[in-house]
Design a protein around this motif. Structure first.
Motif, mmCIF file in Angstrom:
data_model
loop_
_atom_site.group_PDB
_atom_site.id
_atom_site.type_symbol
_atom_site.label_atom_id
_atom_site.label_comp_id
_atom_site.label_asym_id
_atom_site.label_seq_id
_atom_site.Cartn_x
_atom_site.Cartn_y
_atom_site.Cartn_z
ATOM 1 N N GLY A 38 0.781 -1.231 0.000
ATOM 2 C CA GLY A 38 0.000 0.000 0.000
ATOM 3 C C GLY A 38 0.808 1.274 0.000
ATOM 4 O O GLY A 38 0.253 2.358 0.174
ATOM 5 N N THR A 39 2.132 1.169 -0.192
ATOM 6 C CA THR A 39 2.970 2.362 -0.313
ATOM 7 C C THR A 39 3.485 2.456 -1.748
ATOM 8 O O THR A 39 3.324 1.525 -2.546
ATOM 9 C CB THR A 39 4.155 2.312 0.683
ATOM 10 O OG1 THR A 39 4.946 1.154 0.425
ATOM 11 C CG2 THR A 39 3.660 2.302 2.121
ATOM 12 N N VAL A 40 4.130 3.552 -2.087
ATOM 13 C CA VAL A 40 4.631 3.749 -3.450
ATOM 14 C C VAL A 40 5.784 2.782 -3.710
ATOM 15 O O VAL A 40 6.711 2.651 -2.907
ATOM 16 C CB VAL A 40 5.089 5.210 -3.662
ATOM 17 C CG1 VAL A 40 5.599 5.401 -5.084
ATOM 18 C CG2 VAL A 40 3.950 6.182 -3.368
ATOM 19 N N HIS A 41 5.718 2.093 -4.827
ATOM 20 C CA HIS A 41 6.755 1.141 -5.232
ATOM 21 C C HIS A 41 8.083 1.884 -5.394
ATOM 22 O O HIS A 41 8.122 2.973 -5.979
ATOM 23 C CB HIS A 41 6.337 0.486 -6.552
ATOM 24 C CG HIS A 41 7.190 -0.660 -6.950
ATOM 25 N ND1 HIS A 41 8.447 -0.492 -7.478
ATOM 26 C CD2 HIS A 41 6.970 -1.995 -6.896
ATOM 27 C CE1 HIS A 41 8.974 -1.674 -7.734
ATOM 28 N NE2 HIS A 41 8.085 -2.607 -7.391
ATOM 29 N N ALA A 42 9.164 1.297 -4.892
ATOM 30 C CA ALA A 42 10.486 1.916 -4.997
ATOM 31 C C ALA A 42 10.857 2.221 -6.446
ATOM 32 O O ALA A 42 11.420 3.268 -6.754
ATOM 33 C CB ALA A 42 11.541 1.014 -4.357
ATOM 34 N N GLY A 43 10.516 1.303 -7.348
ATOM 35 C CA GLY A 43 10.811 1.520 -8.767
ATOM 36 C C GLY A 43 10.074 2.717 -9.332
ATOM 37 O O GLY A 43 10.610 3.450 -10.173
ATOM 38 N N ALA A 44 8.846 2.952 -8.879
ATOM 39 C CA ALA A 44 8.085 4.113 -9.339
ATOM 40 C C ALA A 44 8.728 5.406 -8.841
ATOM 41 O O ALA A 44 8.789 6.398 -9.573
ATOM 42 C CB ALA A 44 6.632 4.024 -8.880
ATOM 43 N N LEU A 45 9.210 5.412 -7.595
ATOM 44 C CA LEU A 45 9.896 6.602 -7.069
ATOM 45 C C LEU A 45 11.160 6.904 -7.872
ATOM 46 O O LEU A 45 11.407 8.048 -8.266
ATOM 47 C CB LEU A 45 10.269 6.396 -5.597
ATOM 48 C CG LEU A 45 9.153 6.472 -4.580
ATOM 49 C CD1 LEU A 45 9.644 5.990 -3.218
ATOM 50 C CD2 LEU A 45 8.607 7.878 -4.484
ATOM 51 N N ILE A 46 11.953 5.869 -8.134
ATOM 52 C CA ILE A 46 13.208 6.045 -8.883
ATOM 53 C C ILE A 46 12.915 6.459 -10.316
ATOM 54 O O ILE A 46 13.556 7.360 -10.864
ATOM 55 C CB ILE A 46 14.059 4.761 -8.810
ATOM 56 C CG1 ILE A 46 14.544 4.561 -7.365
ATOM 57 C CG2 ILE A 46 15.228 4.810 -9.786
ATOM 58 C CD1 ILE A 46 15.153 3.203 -7.092
ATOM 59 N N TRP A 47 11.943 5.816 -10.941
ATOM 60 C CA TRP A 47 11.577 6.158 -12.317
ATOM 61 C C TRP A 47 11.156 7.625 -12.415
ATOM 62 O O TRP A 47 11.599 8.355 -13.301
ATOM 63 C CB TRP A 47 10.440 5.238 -12.770
ATOM 64 C CG TRP A 47 9.870 5.588 -14.103
ATOM 65 C CD1 TRP A 47 10.352 5.230 -15.318
ATOM 66 C CD2 TRP A 47 8.720 6.403 -14.338
ATOM 67 N NE1 TRP A 47 9.551 5.763 -16.301
ATOM 68 C CE2 TRP A 47 8.552 6.486 -15.720
ATOM 69 C CE3 TRP A 47 7.824 7.060 -13.507
ATOM 70 C CZ2 TRP A 47 7.521 7.203 -16.297
ATOM 71 C CZ3 TRP A 47 6.799 7.765 -14.080
ATOM 72 C CH2 TRP A 47 6.659 7.835 -15.467
ATOM 73 N N PHE A 48 10.301 8.057 -11.493
ATOM 74 C CA PHE A 48 9.821 9.439 -11.478
ATOM 75 C C PHE A 48 10.989 10.421 -11.340
ATOM 76 O O PHE A 48 11.100 11.384 -12.099
ATOM 77 C CB PHE A 48 8.812 9.598 -10.344
ATOM 78 C CG PHE A 48 8.284 10.990 -10.135
ATOM 79 C CD1 PHE A 48 7.837 11.771 -11.191
ATOM 80 C CD2 PHE A 48 8.209 11.511 -8.848
ATOM 81 C CE1 PHE A 48 7.337 13.053 -10.980
ATOM 82 C CE2 PHE A 48 7.703 12.779 -8.625
ATOM 83 C CZ PHE A 48 7.275 13.556 -9.689
ATOM 84 N N ALA A 49 11.894 10.153 -10.402
ATOM 85 C CA ALA A 49 13.061 11.029 -10.215
ATOM 86 C C ALA A 49 13.935 11.055 -11.465
ATOM 87 O O ALA A 49 14.430 12.114 -11.869
ATOM 88 C CB ALA A 49 13.875 10.568 -9.001
ATOM 89 N N ASP A 50 14.134 9.906 -12.103
ATOM 90 C CA ASP A 50 14.949 9.826 -13.313
ATOM 91 C C ASP A 50 14.340 10.638 -14.447
ATOM 92 O O ASP A 50 15.053 11.323 -15.187
ATOM 93 C CB ASP A 50 15.128 8.369 -13.727
ATOM 94 C CG ASP A 50 15.889 8.228 -15.027
ATOM 95 O OD1 ASP A 50 17.008 8.774 -15.132
ATOM 96 O OD2 ASP A 50 15.366 7.564 -15.950
#
Length: 128
Positions: A38-50
């Motif tokens: 139920g939290t933001v996927h780590a890959g989504a956070l990294i992808w967004f920052a990239d």
């Protein structure tokens, strides 16, 4: 100039270049970016920052058909510091070094209340 994108109906975000040295993006926390907990996927956070870091590095790039001139990320270091279950995420990308052949960008992703979720540093070189 602001841009909006949507991928497979799940990943919605907007980016904008604020100045020669800074870009920003926003992304709502929603079903398509959540992990099973139920939290933001780590890959989504990294992808967004990239994406936001690349948007900054694209300024002044002479991208040719076939991708020549695109600022490719060659190194990404990410520190996952916290997470959220709702709200809108904000990413701010700023140059650490802006060279002729390599750019180093630091991007922080924060929650709606300003908590730092991700600290990402990326190095970009011009593709040939």
């Amino acid at each position: 100039m602001s841009q909006s994108r949507e991928y497979a109906g799940h990943l919605r975000f907007a980016t904008e270049v604020l100045s020669r040295d800074e870009a920003r993006g926003t992304m709502p926390v929603q079903e398509g970016v959540m992990n099973p907990f139920g939290t933001v996927h780590a890959g989504a956070l990294i992808w967004f920052a990239d994406v936001v870091a690349t948007r900054l590095a694209l300024q002044g790039a002479d991208v040719q058909s076939g991708g020549s001139g695109f600022p490719l990320a060659i190194s990404i270091t990410a520190q996952l510091l916290s997470n959220v279950t709702s709200g809108t995420l904000t990413a701010r990308a700023r140059y650490v070094k802006r060279g002729r052949t390599m750019q180093v960008v630091r991007t922080e992703v924060t929650s709606q209340d300003g908590k730092v979720l991700l600290d990402l540093t990326s190095s970009h070189i011009t593709s040939r």
